[in-house]
Design a protein around this motif. Structure first.
Motif, mmCIF file in Angstrom:
data_model
loop_
_atom_site.group_PDB
_atom_site.id
_atom_site.type_symbol
_atom_site.label_atom_id
_atom_site.label_comp_id
_atom_site.label_asym_id
_atom_site.label_seq_id
_atom_site.Cartn_x
_atom_site.Cartn_y
_atom_site.Cartn_z
ATOM 1 N N GLU A 101 0.827 -1.189 0.000
ATOM 2 C CA GLU A 101 0.000 0.000 0.000
ATOM 3 C C GLU A 101 0.865 1.243 0.000
ATOM 4 O O GLU A 101 2.067 1.161 0.155
ATOM 5 C CB GLU A 101 -0.950 0.022 1.207
ATOM 6 N N PHE A 117 1.642 4.920 1.774
ATOM 7 C CA PHE A 117 1.531 5.533 3.087
ATOM 8 C C PHE A 117 1.595 7.054 2.964
ATOM 9 O O PHE A 117 2.165 7.588 2.021
ATOM 10 C CB PHE A 117 2.654 5.030 4.002
ATOM 11 N N ASP A 118 1.011 7.717 3.953
ATOM 12 C CA ASP A 118 1.045 9.182 4.025
ATOM 13 C C ASP A 118 2.173 9.670 4.915
ATOM 14 O O ASP A 118 2.616 10.812 4.791
ATOM 15 C CB ASP A 118 -0.275 9.717 4.604
ATOM 16 N N LYS A 134 -4.764 9.346 8.354
ATOM 17 C CA LYS A 134 -3.537 9.015 7.607
ATOM 18 C C LYS A 134 -3.240 7.522 7.627
ATOM 19 O O LYS A 134 -3.567 6.815 8.563
ATOM 20 C CB LYS A 134 -2.354 9.783 8.185
ATOM 21 N N LYS A 135 -2.571 7.088 6.545
ATOM 22 C CA LYS A 135 -2.037 5.728 6.450
ATOM 23 C C LYS A 135 -0.586 5.803 6.894
ATOM 24 O O LYS A 135 0.228 6.451 6.245
ATOM 25 C CB LYS A 135 -2.133 5.209 5.016
ATOM 26 N N ARG A 183 1.018 1.284 17.933
ATOM 27 C CA ARG A 183 -0.067 1.147 16.947
ATOM 28 C C ARG A 183 -1.392 1.607 17.571
ATOM 29 O O ARG A 183 -2.148 2.352 16.957
ATOM 30 C CB ARG A 183 -0.193 -0.296 16.465
ATOM 31 N N ALA A 229 -5.635 7.651 13.295
ATOM 32 C CA ALA A 229 -5.004 7.138 12.068
ATOM 33 C C ALA A 229 -5.960 6.170 11.371
ATOM 34 O O ALA A 229 -6.658 5.393 12.019
ATOM 35 C CB ALA A 229 -3.694 6.433 12.397
ATOM 36 N N ALA A 230 -5.998 6.221 10.050
ATOM 37 C CA ALA A 230 -6.866 5.332 9.269
ATOM 38 C C ALA A 230 -6.297 3.919 9.229
ATOM 39 O O ALA A 230 -7.026 2.947 9.388
ATOM 40 C CB ALA A 230 -7.035 5.873 7.851
ATOM 41 N N VAL A 231 -4.985 3.824 9.009
ATOM 42 C CA VAL A 231 -4.291 2.539 8.892
ATOM 43 C C VAL A 231 -2.924 2.688 9.534
ATOM 44 O O VAL A 231 -2.263 3.709 9.352
ATOM 45 C CB VAL A 231 -4.104 2.133 7.407
ATOM 46 N N LYS A 280 0.432 0.247 9.617
ATOM 47 C CA LYS A 280 1.178 -0.967 9.301
ATOM 48 C C LYS A 280 2.553 -0.843 9.943
ATOM 49 O O LYS A 280 3.106 0.250 10.059
ATOM 50 C CB LYS A 280 1.338 -1.146 7.783
#
Length: 135
Positions: free
Chosen positions: A20, A22-23, A79-80, A98, A106-108, A110
């Motif tokens: 994916e 990321f931001d 944000k990702k 996390r 935060a949206a995602v 990882k």
């Protein structure tokens, strides 16, 4: 102990693929700073620090759970995020970080580790020495 050269580790940084976009890169300070900076050079994203404390310089656990040393002072809402740590042993710090980021909106989130279990990792070895460590 499995000693890697800086060039071997750098090559893994260049070869890893991310599924994916990321931001933002968030480094768990202090261990995640160097790996996050290396990822920043490749991904060209904003990089911020999340200051947590759990272990001393010899990796001895100091507290029951990580301690947040400084409030999050950067925007994470929607944000990702790629959350970066150098080493993951138990996952305690990374999981705490996390949850902090998700709790802040935060949206995602990882995870990335140079060594250990994470969404993305370069190595997963019991004994691993970082080539940038001087001790």
């Amino acid at each position: 102990m499995n000693v890697k050269t800086f060039e071997e580790v750098r090559q893994r940084f260049l070869e890893i693929t991310f599924e994916e976009r990321f931001d933002l890169i968030v480094a768990v300070a202090n261990g995640g700073i160097i790996p996050a900076a290396m990822l920043n050079q490749r991904l060209n994203l904003d990089m911020q620090l999340l200051k947590l404390h759990l272990r001393d310089a010899d990796q001895k656990q100091l507290y029951d759970r990580p301690r947040l040393l400084e409030e999050i002072r950067f925007e994470v809402k929607g944000k990702k995020i790629l959350l970066v740590e150098d080493r993951v042993k138990t996952g305690t710090t990374l999981n705490y970080a996390r949850q902090l980021l998700l709790g802040a909106g935060a949206a995602v989130v990882k995870t990335f580790a140079v060594n250990g279990n994470a969404d993305y990792c370069l190595y997963n070895e019991m004994c691993f020495r970082f080539p940038w460590r001087t001790d």
